[in-house]
Scaffold this motif. Structure first.
Motif, short mmCIF file in Angstrom:
data_model
loop_
_atom_site.label_atom_id
_atom_site.label_comp_id
_atom_site.label_asym_id
_atom_site.label_seq_id
_atom_site.Cartn_x
_atom_site.Cartn_y
_atom_site.Cartn_z
N LYS A 194 12.36 9.79 17.56
CA LYS A 194 11.36 10.45 16.74
C LYS A 194 10.11 9.57 16.71
CE LYS A 194 14.10 13.68 15.16
NZ LYS A 194 14.03 14.99 15.69
N ARG A 195 8.95 10.17 16.87
CA ARG A 195 7.70 9.42 16.80
C ARG A 195 7.50 8.90 15.39
NH1 ARG A 195 3.88 8.64 19.94
NH2 ARG A 195 4.33 10.34 21.36
N LYS A 196 7.14 7.64 15.27
CA LYS A 196 6.95 7.03 13.96
C LYS A 196 5.50 7.10 13.51
CE LYS A 196 10.78 3.93 14.62
NZ LYS A 196 11.20 2.60 14.97
N THR A 197 4.59 7.27 14.46
CA THR A 197 3.18 7.34 14.12
C THR A 197 2.59 8.63 14.67
OG1 THR A 197 2.52 6.21 16.13
CG2 THR A 197 2.90 4.84 14.19
N GLU A 198 1.54 9.07 14.04
CA GLU A 198 0.85 10.27 14.50
C GLU A 198 -0.35 9.91 15.36
OE1 GLU A 198 1.86 13.41 14.18
OE2 GLU A 198 3.62 12.52 13.27
N GLY A 199 -0.65 8.65 15.50
CA GLY A 199 -1.80 8.24 16.28
C GLY A 199 -3.00 8.04 15.37
N PRO A 200 -4.13 7.72 15.96
CA PRO A 200 -5.31 7.46 15.14
C PRO A 200 -5.84 8.73 14.49
CG PRO A 200 -5.86 7.39 17.47
CD PRO A 200 -4.36 7.53 17.38
N SER A 201 -6.52 8.55 13.38
CA SER A 201 -7.09 9.70 12.66
C SER A 201 -8.46 10.08 13.21
CB SER A 201 -7.19 9.36 11.17
OG SER A 201 -8.04 8.25 11.00
N THR A 229 -11.47 -2.13 15.41
CA THR A 229 -11.21 -1.28 16.56
C THR A 229 -12.49 -1.07 17.36
OG1 THR A 229 -9.43 -0.14 15.40
CG2 THR A 229 -10.38 0.99 17.28
N LEU A 264 -0.04 8.76 23.43
CA LEU A 264 0.62 7.62 22.81
C LEU A 264 1.92 7.31 23.55
CD1 LEU A 264 0.28 8.65 19.07
CD2 LEU A 264 -1.06 6.96 20.29
#
Length: 130
Positions: free
Chosen positions: A5-12, A45, A61
């Motif tokens: 399962k992906r733990k992050t959704e990526g950058p906003s 960033t 990702l």
């Protein structure tokens, strides 16, 4: 369904917003702090992309894909044609075909012995709605 399962959704923020923030800083229109607050991107960033410490390596990702997008699309298209004509494949038969394709085209893959695993297969089915 894969076990992971992906733990992050990526950058906003979007890639375009990041590029605009970097360009605004480079052109001198904004300071790093102003660009960070305007575009809602962390200043670190932006600065990492300005100095080249961190580049945009991939559009997605996670790990890089095993096969190129075009290759996967071609395999999926062939499977859709087979399915439409009543020739279903078991998982084992499909993985054997993929292994043969890898060997025939002498592709370098991170797969063990050129054979994809169950997780790759389930993700492939999900990506191409098989």
């Amino acid at each position: 369904m894969g076990r992971y399962k992906r733990k992050t959704e990526g950058p906003s923020w979007s890639r375009e917003a990041l590029n605009e923030a970097v360009e605004a800083f480079r052109s001198g229109r904004m300071s790093g702090y102003a660009a960070a607050s305007t575009f809602s991107i962390p200043r670190k960033t932006i600065m990492d992309h300005v100095t080249g410490r961190r580049g945009q390596k991939s559009l997605s990702l996670g790990r890089p894909p095993v096969f190129k997008y075009e290759t996967e699309k071609m395999i999926a298209k062939c499977l859709h044609v087979m399915e439409k004509n009543g020739f279903g494949l078991t998982r084992t038969e499909f993985l054997d075909i993929v292994k043969g394709y890898v060997k025939q085209n002498d592709l370098k893959t991170p797969l063990n012995d050129g054979t994809p695993g169950k997780d790759w297969f389930s993700s492939f089915k999900k990506r191409y709605k098989l």
